[in-house]
Structures are given as structure tokens and as C-alpha cells.
Write an enzyme that holds these catalytic residues in place. Structure first.
Site, PDB file in Angstrom:
ATOM      1  CG  ASP A  65      -0.349   0.085   2.530  1.00 23.57           C
ATOM      2  OD1 ASP A  65       0.862  -0.206   2.637  1.00 23.57           O
ATOM      3  OD2 ASP A  65      -1.046   0.431   3.493  1.00 23.57           O
ATOM      4  CE1 TYR A  67       7.708   3.725   0.809  1.00 23.77           C
ATOM      5  CE2 TYR A  67       7.379   5.003  -1.185  1.00 23.77           C
ATOM      6  CZ  TYR A  67       8.051   4.025  -0.490  1.00 23.77           C
ATOM      7  OH  TYR A  67       9.080   3.348  -1.105  1.00 23.77           O
ATOM      8  CG  PHE A  78       8.728  -0.233  -4.164  1.00 27.92           C
ATOM      9  CD1 PHE A  78       9.158  -0.648  -2.910  1.00 27.92           C
ATOM     10  CD2 PHE A  78       8.009  -1.131  -4.942  1.00 27.92           C
ATOM     11  CE1 PHE A  78       8.890  -1.932  -2.451  1.00 27.92           C
ATOM     12  CE2 PHE A  78       7.736  -2.421  -4.483  1.00 27.92           C
ATOM     13  CZ  PHE A  78       8.184  -2.816  -3.236  1.00 27.92           C
ATOM     14  CG  HIS A 187       9.152  -6.163   0.889  1.00 28.35           C
ATOM     15  ND1 HIS A 187       9.695  -4.981   1.343  1.00 28.35           N
ATOM     16  CD2 HIS A 187       8.017  -5.822   0.231  1.00 28.35           C
ATOM     17  CE1 HIS A 187       8.936  -3.982   0.972  1.00 28.35           C
ATOM     18  NE2 HIS A 187       7.906  -4.455   0.295  1.00 28.35           N
TER      19      HIS A 187
END
Length: 225
Positions: A65, A67, A78, A187
């Protein structure tokens, strides 16, 4: 609908008309009307689709989701706006890029350059309350973004999917088109990057795949500002 969204709009027309999407839309609009800030700005919710048209997608990088701190999110997974400190996960992505394809580490985290080359930077959830990660999980965004993944899987154009972390890897069962390249790793967050993200070489592998299918590779270098 804006010209930039027309290629996606046609493919997602039925999805936009489903009852769940109307409920999702109404909920999200009501959230923006409250005193708690919602990110990204309303105009940027569909920025990933607007910046990377359906017929231009070459690579898909799935995030979770947006920031949740002020000024960071602008609708690309990202990525952060210019002038905002580069988040730890993106710092690790830059380090892997440096080791993999020799990119220098830039002084900003705006990945719009990737998106304009055909890298769909898609979060599975597209909005979030300020300082409350995953606060819009389970309201319908996952169903919507799953429909995007399905549309891409049905395309016969060469597409590379980069699935980082457990939530992204769960999408593997949806990717059945053998023409596509599916890459998985841990991740890039500081908690998990050493468990398989560093050294995954996904960026060079994606370009090798694209070149082998007659497509232009991605220029992964984000320039300094």
C-alpha cells in the site's frame, strides 16, 4: 476519462461498473472528506495506470500500500516525490541495482522514469490513512488490482512480473501465461532484504528477457536532481 487512462479504461470498464467498485469509490471519497489526511493525493490514486498505459507495460513491480507519511506517496509503488527522503526499501532497491546493472545511487526516489518506459509500479492497495499502514486493506482495492493483474496475464505481449515479499508472491497463482517471466524474491525492506532480495538480479534478468523477445530494455538509472 483522461486520454492517458483510455487504454486501461476500456479494459477495466466492466470492473468500474461492478457494485463493489461503486462501494469502494464512495468509501474512498468519504475518507478524503474527513480530517485525517489520505495518501496519495486524490488526483494521484490511479497514477500508475495513467503513467504506464496498458499497451506499453513491459514490467510489473507489485507493492503493498502507499507510503503513509506526508508528501511521500504519488501513486507509484516504491516511488516518492522529488525532494522527499528516499525510504529504506527503495534505498535497498538502489543498492541491488548498483550491484546488478551498475547504476549509481541517485539522490531522489522518483521512479516516474521507469513508469514512462513501461514499468507498471502497482500497489495492491491504492490509498492509505496518514500514519496508518494497511488502513485501507480489505475495502476492495485488492479485488480491483487483481483484475489489473489478470488483464496483464491474459496479454500475449512479453511482460516480466517482479514479486517481492509474501503478499506479492501470493499473486503467483494468478499468473498462468507461460509467455511471461515471473521473478520472486524477499521484500526489499531492511527486515527481509538479506533473505533473498540482495543478489536476486531481477533488473538484469528482466532486460535479458525483454531483449530476447525483441523489446527495448529498461534504462533503470534514475538520475540525480
Amino acid at each position: 476519462m483522461s486520454d492517458e487512462l483510455k487504454t486501461w479504461g476500456a479494459a477495466l470498464k466492466e470492473e468500474f461498473e461492478k457494485p463493489y467498485f461503486r462501494e469502494l469509490y464512495n468509501f474512498v471519497i468519504s475518507e478524503y472528506e474527513k480530517d485525517i489526511p489520505i495518501y496519495p493525493p486524490k488526483k494521484d490514486i490511479l497514477n500508475a495506470l495513467r503513467t504506464t498505459p496498458l499497451d506499453k507495460v513491459k514490467v510489473v513491480i507489485l507493492g503493498q500500500d502507499p507510503y503513509h507519511n506526508e508528501g511521500q506517496a504519488h501513486g507509484l509503488s516504491f516511488s516518492v516525490n522529488k525532494g522527499v527522503a528516499v525510504p529504506p526499501s527503495l534505498v535497498n532497491i538502489y543498492h541491488e541495482l548498483q550491484e546488478d546493472v551498475g547504476c549509481y545511487i541517485p539522490n531522489n526516489g522518483d521512479l516516474t522514469k521507469w513508469a514512462k518506459q513501461g514499468v507498471l509500479l502497482l500497489n495492491t492497495v491504492l490509498t492509505v490513512r496518514a500514519h496508518e499502514p494497511f488502513s485501507h486493506k480489505g475495502i476492495g482495492w485488492e479485488r480491483f488490482t487483481d483484475s489489473i493483474i489478470k488483464i496483464l496475464d491474459e496479454s500475449d505481449r512479453p511482460i516480466c512480473f517482479m514479486l517481492w515479499g509474501s503478499p506479492a508472491k501470493k499473486k503467483m497463482s494468478m499468473l498462468t501465461n507461460k509467455n511471461h517471466l515471473v521473478l520472486t524474491a524477499s521484500h526489499p525492506s531492511p527486515m527481509s532484504s538479506y533473505r533473498g532480495f540482495f543478489g536476486c538480479r531481477h533488473f538484469s534478468k528482466a532486460n535479458e528477457y525483454l531483449i530476447s523477445h525483441g523489446e527495448e530494455p529498461i534504462d533503470w538509472q534514475i538520475e540525480n536532481i
